[in-house]
Write a protein that holds these residues in place. Structure first.
Motif, PDB file in Angstrom:
ATOM      1  N   ARG A   1       0.809  -1.220   0.000  1.00 32.59           N
ATOM      2  CA  ARG A   1       0.000   0.000   0.000  1.00 32.59           C
ATOM      3  C   ARG A   1       0.842   1.269   0.000  1.00 32.59           C
ATOM      4  O   ARG A   1       0.298   2.373  -0.112  1.00 32.59           O
ATOM      5  N   GLN A   2       2.157   1.120   0.081  1.00 31.63           N
ATOM      6  CA  GLN A   2       3.050   2.277  -0.039  1.00 31.63           C
ATOM      7  C   GLN A   2       3.614   2.426  -1.441  1.00 31.63           C
ATOM      8  O   GLN A   2       4.290   3.411  -1.741  1.00 31.63           O
ATOM      9  N   ALA A   3       3.354   1.448  -2.312  1.00 28.66           N
ATOM     10  CA  ALA A   3       4.028   1.419  -3.613  1.00 28.66           C
ATOM     11  C   ALA A   3       3.315   2.206  -4.699  1.00 28.66           C
ATOM     12  O   ALA A   3       3.910   2.520  -5.729  1.00 28.66           O
ATOM     13  N   TRP A   4       2.029   2.552  -4.492  1.00 31.54           N
ATOM     14  CA  TRP A   4       1.239   3.076  -5.605  1.00 31.54           C
ATOM     15  C   TRP A   4       1.688   4.441  -6.102  1.00 31.54           C
ATOM     16  O   TRP A   4       1.394   4.824  -7.235  1.00 31.54           O
ATOM     17  N   ASP A   5       2.429   5.203  -5.286  1.00 31.63           N
ATOM     18  CA  ASP A   5       2.875   6.524  -5.743  1.00 31.63           C
ATOM     19  C   ASP A   5       4.398   6.645  -5.755  1.00 31.63           C
ATOM     20  O   ASP A   5       4.943   7.746  -5.705  1.00 31.63           O
ATOM     21  N   ARG A   6       5.087   5.496  -5.841  1.00 31.38           N
ATOM     22  CA  ARG A   6       6.555   5.516  -5.827  1.00 31.38           C
ATOM     23  C   ARG A   6       7.103   4.894  -7.108  1.00 31.38           C
ATOM     24  O   ARG A   6       6.856   3.735  -7.396  1.00 31.38           O
ATOM     25  N   ASP A   7       7.886   5.677  -7.826  1.00 27.15           N
ATOM     26  CA  ASP A   7       8.418   5.207  -9.105  1.00 27.15           C
ATOM     27  C   ASP A   7       9.465   4.116  -8.953  1.00 27.15           C
ATOM     28  O   ASP A   7       9.669   3.322  -9.867  1.00 27.15           O
ATOM     29  N   ASN A   8      10.154   4.079  -7.813  1.00 23.97           N
ATOM     30  CA  ASN A   8      11.249   3.108  -7.686  1.00 23.97           C
ATOM     31  C   ASN A   8      10.880   1.895  -6.852  1.00 23.97           C
ATOM     32  O   ASN A   8      11.741   1.082  -6.502  1.00 23.97           O
ATOM     33  N   LEU A   9       9.586   1.723  -6.529  1.00 28.59           N
ATOM     34  CA  LEU A   9       9.150   0.577  -5.728  1.00 28.59           C
ATOM     35  C   LEU A   9       8.090  -0.195  -6.507  1.00 28.59           C
ATOM     36  O   LEU A   9       7.067   0.369  -6.899  1.00 28.59           O
ATOM     37  N   PHE A  10       8.355  -1.475  -6.730  1.00 35.20           N
ATOM     38  CA  PHE A  10       7.417  -2.349  -7.427  1.00 35.20           C
ATOM     39  C   PHE A  10       7.188  -3.563  -6.552  1.00 35.20           C
ATOM     40  O   PHE A  10       8.126  -4.309  -6.243  1.00 35.20           O
ATOM     41  N   VAL A  11       5.934  -3.749  -6.091  1.00 35.75           N
ATOM     42  CA  VAL A  11       5.596  -4.831  -5.174  1.00 35.75           C
ATOM     43  C   VAL A  11       4.706  -5.830  -5.899  1.00 35.75           C
ATOM     44  O   VAL A  11       3.696  -5.452  -6.500  1.00 35.75           O
ATOM     45  N   ILE A  12       5.074  -7.098  -5.826  1.00 34.48           N
ATOM     46  CA  ILE A  12       4.385  -8.157  -6.556  1.00 34.48           C
ATOM     47  C   ILE A  12       3.722  -9.121  -5.585  1.00 34.48           C
ATOM     48  O   ILE A  12       4.314  -9.488  -4.567  1.00 34.48           O
ATOM     49  N   ARG A  13       2.504  -9.518  -5.908  1.00 33.31           N
ATOM     50  CA  ARG A  13       1.777 -10.526  -5.139  1.00 33.31           C
ATOM     51  C   ARG A  13       1.336 -11.650  -6.078  1.00 33.31           C
ATOM     52  O   ARG A  13       0.974 -11.411  -7.223  1.00 33.31           O
ATOM     53  N   SER A  14       1.342 -12.852  -5.559  1.00 36.52           N
ATOM     54  CA  SER A  14       0.815 -14.014  -6.285  1.00 36.52           C
ATOM     55  C   SER A  14      -0.533 -14.390  -5.704  1.00 36.52           C
ATOM     56  O   SER A  14      -0.692 -14.454  -4.496  1.00 36.52           O
ATOM     57  N   LEU A  15      -1.514 -14.625  -6.571  1.00 36.57           N
ATOM     58  CA  LEU A  15      -2.762 -15.239  -6.144  1.00 36.57           C
ATOM     59  C   LEU A  15      -2.724 -16.743  -6.387  1.00 36.57           C
ATOM     60  O   LEU A  15      -3.591 -17.486  -5.937  1.00 36.57           O
TER      61      LEU A  15
END
Length: 378
Positions: free
Chosen positions: A218-232
């Protein structure tokens, strides 16, 4: 060159001598499509999938929408994106949909072409494979057994500016190491100043009762250098269907959208995702089962002579054989002949031939596993 004294980096040398070597170098768990020696279904402890299997709601959704496969998938994944936005509290415009989490590693690397990628290892092999596929130089930062394979945050921050991208698994696969959200965000802040992207794989965090102290989704949506990945795929037991998502800034998300197949998430996967995300009863039952069984299984495995077991945090357990010259590959062959698959971790950089990883399954399956393991460790 070295980064800090405790966290040495070395250029990973990779010589592809043949296709067979490539497969062996990056192989995953056991192959359930091979015939079982007992003619029955494999007892598969090599893949870390929700032991409850398909959610009833997902099963119903798949059956109800089977005829939809005659149509192209929704390229925007509208319903799935809305379900993700509601479930995780992130803006839909920051979400990248993936054909499994693994596709998103490749998508990031292909889109942004980092020249140098730092991997704290041991870690999931697809990070390295994706980086190499995009032509990156891969540096290893060897996690220390004496430190419980903890992430050395000071050295990672020092690596910012030297590496274009640092990839973290949280929890890390196969070690089960959990990283605190505060540490990851501190690293991302340094990376933002020094031009280093932080890619975080949170594929197993859904198994925790609460991920608040660990997740940076929830901190990644406005950060250009942070990409968070989730698997379903793992939590909803969909490895054969493939489904995942990532969160980053709308700018970065837009760039990645231009590099992927427009129909990368199929019709059934989209319906399955929506149904699973709404099935609160299944989610709670899954977390309760994994919490209960991982503690039971950990306690039983600790009693087995010749085995050092690391405390688990989610649905897999990392361990090491302690006998002189003991090799997990030998144990895996013996167990395979009895219909049981485990994960030999010898091909993880930074691990010896004595390491292994096993999934947390149902209680009945866990009992059978413990009995076979105790009988066959020498």
């Amino acid at each position: 060159g070295p980064i800090g004294k405790r966290f040495s980096c070395s250029r990973a040398v990779f010589l592809q001598k043949s296709g067979d070597f490539m497969i062996q170098r990056f192989e995953h768990g056991g192959n359930v499509y091979q015939p079982s020696p007992k003619g029955k279904a494999w007892l598969d402890f090599s893949a870390n999938i929700n032991p409850l299997g398909l959610s009833p709601a997902v099963r119903q959704a798949l059956a109800a929408h089977l005829d939809q496969v005659v149509h192209y998938p929704d390229p925007a994944g509208t319903a799935l994106r809305q379900a993700l936005e509601q479930a995780y509290g992130v803006p839909g415009g920051s979400i990248v949909l993936g054909n499994g989490a693994a596709e998103l590693f490749y998508l990031y690397m292909h889109t942004f072409r980092p020249q140098r990628v730092l991997l704290p290892v041991p870690s999931f092999s697809e990070y390295e494979r994706a980086a190499r596929a995009a032509g990156a130089v891969v540096d290893y930062g060897y996690l220390k057994e004496d430190d419980g394979f903890a992430f050395p945050w000071k050295e990672l921050r020092q690596a910012c500016g030297q590496s274009d991208c640092i990839v973290l698994g949280n929890p890390n696969n196969p070690t089960g190491t959990l990283a605190a959200a505060d540490e990851i965000m501190a690293l991302a802040e340094v990376g933002a100043r020094k031009g280093t992207d932080i890619l975080v794989d949170e594929s197993f965090l859904d198994f925790l009762e609460s991920d608040e102290a660990y997740s940076v989704l929830r901190q990644a949506w406005d950060r250009d250098n942070l990409f968070v990945i989730r698997s379903l795929t793992k939590f909803y037991a969909l490895p054969g269907l493939r489904l995942g998502f990532g969160v980053t800034s709308p700018l970065r998300r837009g760039l990645m959208e231009g590099h992927k197949d427009v129909w990368n998430v199929n019709v059934l996967a989209q319906y399955a995702g929506v149904a699973g995300l709404r099935d609160r009863a299944y989610q709670q039952a899954s977390r309760q089962l994994v919490q209960q069984e991982k503690e039971w299984l950990y306690g039983q495995m600790k009693k087995i002579p010749g085995l050092c077991v690391y405390p688990p945090c989610v649905n897999f357990i990392f361990w090491k054989l302690t006998g002189d010259g003991a090799r997990t590959a030998d144990l895996a062959e013996v167990l395979k002949a009895q219909g049981l698959l485990i994960r030999d971790c010898a091909n993880y950089p930074g691990l010896s031939a004595a390491y292994g990883r096993t999934a947390v399954r149902t209680h009945e399956e866990n009992e059978r596993f413990v009995a076979l393991l105790a009988e066959n460790i020498r």
